[in-house]
Design an enzyme around this catalytic site. Structure first.
Site, PDB file in Angstrom:
ATOM      1  N   ASP A  16       0.872  -1.175   0.000  1.00  0.00           N
ATOM      2  CA  ASP A  16       0.000   0.000   0.000  1.00  0.00           C
ATOM      3  C   ASP A  16       0.911   1.228   0.000  1.00  0.00           C
ATOM      4  OD1 ASP A  16       0.951   0.209   2.583  1.00  0.00           O
ATOM      5  OD2 ASP A  16      -1.025   0.257   3.546  1.00  0.00           O
ATOM      6  N   CYS A  73       3.255  -3.206   4.091  1.00  0.00           N
ATOM      7  CA  CYS A  73       2.392  -2.116   4.522  1.00  0.00           C
ATOM      8  C   CYS A  73       3.055  -1.507   5.753  1.00  0.00           C
ATOM      9  CB  CYS A  73       0.949  -2.571   4.771  1.00  0.00           C
ATOM     10  SG  CYS A  73       0.703  -3.685   6.155  1.00  0.00           S
ATOM     11  N   THR A  75       2.569  -1.622   9.184  1.00  0.00           N
ATOM     12  CA  THR A  75       2.908  -2.564  10.254  1.00  0.00           C
ATOM     13  C   THR A  75       3.122  -3.984   9.755  1.00  0.00           C
ATOM     14  OG1 THR A  75       0.579  -3.072  10.576  1.00  0.00           O
ATOM     15  CG2 THR A  75       1.490  -1.298  11.944  1.00  0.00           C
ATOM     16  N   HIS A 106      10.450 -23.261  10.046  1.00  0.00           N
ATOM     17  CA  HIS A 106       9.425 -23.932  10.846  1.00  0.00           C
ATOM     18  C   HIS A 106       8.031 -23.845  10.239  1.00  0.00           C
ATOM     19  CE1 HIS A 106      11.817 -23.849  14.927  1.00  0.00           C
ATOM     20  NE2 HIS A 106      12.529 -24.322  13.908  1.00  0.00           N
ATOM     21  N   HIS A 141       7.949 -30.341  11.614  1.00  0.00           N
ATOM     22  CA  HIS A 141       7.196 -29.130  11.263  1.00  0.00           C
ATOM     23  C   HIS A 141       6.152 -29.384  10.176  1.00  0.00           C
ATOM     24  CE1 HIS A 141       9.859 -26.908  13.803  1.00  0.00           C
ATOM     25  NE2 HIS A 141      10.907 -27.376  13.149  1.00  0.00           N
TER      26      HIS A 141
HETATM   27  C1  RB5 Z   1      -1.705   2.753   6.536  1.00  0.00           C
HETATM   28  O1  RB5 Z   1      -1.739   3.970   7.212  1.00  0.00           O
HETATM   29  C2  RB5 Z   1      -1.549   1.596   7.493  1.00  0.00           C
HETATM   30  O2  RB5 Z   1      -2.693   1.462   8.280  1.00  0.00           O
HETATM   31  C3  RB5 Z   1      -1.272   0.315   6.730  1.00  0.00           C
HETATM   32  O3  RB5 Z   1      -0.143   0.472   5.960  1.00  0.00           O
HETATM   33  C4  RB5 Z   1      -1.014  -0.925   7.560  1.00  0.00           C
HETATM   34  O4  RB5 Z   1      -0.091  -0.678   8.573  1.00  0.00           O
HETATM   35  C5  RB5 Z   1      -2.195  -1.636   8.038  1.00  0.00           C
HETATM   36  O5  RB5 Z   1      -2.113  -2.720   8.625  1.00  0.00           O
END
Ligand code: RB5
Length: 154
Positions: A16, A73, A75, A106, A141
């Site tokens: 994203d 993305c 996180t 694993h 595993h």
């Molecule tokens: C975008 O602001 C953020 O929410 C997205 O990149 C991601 O971290 C969502 O899980």
């Protein structure tokens, strides 16, 4: 030799907006390593919705069109939630090379999810290389991985 034998393994990659900049860097890393990189977007830093990119990439893995893929993305969480809804997709969020290594050894992870807002460019390259170069250990595993799929539990 056929043209496709001369090409490296096809690796789809998608992000994203939060992962866009790092995706461009990791695309170059993959290409330099000889992989046939398929960019499934996004194509700018404009705000967008991560599931719109996670699902097409996960479809490519679930259908067998690609063996492994990379998602980014902010996180790593949203991308992993969406990708892991697809059968046979094991998308691992890795913020350290050691986690990428264990996700392969694993868990036989087939999608690497990079938390772009929490890793440096240099660290992300190490994480990516561990993901690409580490084989699945199998053995004890294998039945555990089999049990991930609904229907394979006792
Ligand atoms: C975008 O602001 C953020 O929410 C997205 O990149 C991601 O971290 C969502 O899980």
């Amino acid at each position: 030799m056929a043209e496709d034998e001369l090409m490296g393994e096809r690796i789809p990659i998608a992000s994203d907006h939060a992962g866009f900049e790092l995706k461009e860097k990791l695309k170059a890393t993959l290409a330099a390593l000889g992989y046939d990189v398929e960019d499934l977007g996004t194509n700018s830093a404009a705000s967008t919705d991560y599931p719109d990119y996670a699902h097409p990439l996960a479809n490519a893995i679930a259908s067998g069109a690609a063996k492994r893929g990379v998602l980014l993305c902010g996180t790593g969480l949203g991308m992993s939630y969406a990708a892991n809804r697809h059968p046979h997709v094991r998308a691992a969020v890795a913020w350290l090379p050691e986690i990428a290594e264990l996700a392969r050894k694993h868990n036989d992870a087939n999608v690497l999810v990079v938390p772009a807002r929490f890793v440096s460019e240099q660290d992300s390259e190490h994480i990516l290389k561990k993901f690409l170069d580490t084989p699945f250990e199998g053995g004890r595993h294998q039945p555990r991985v089999n049990k991930i799929e609904l229907g394979d539990t006792p």
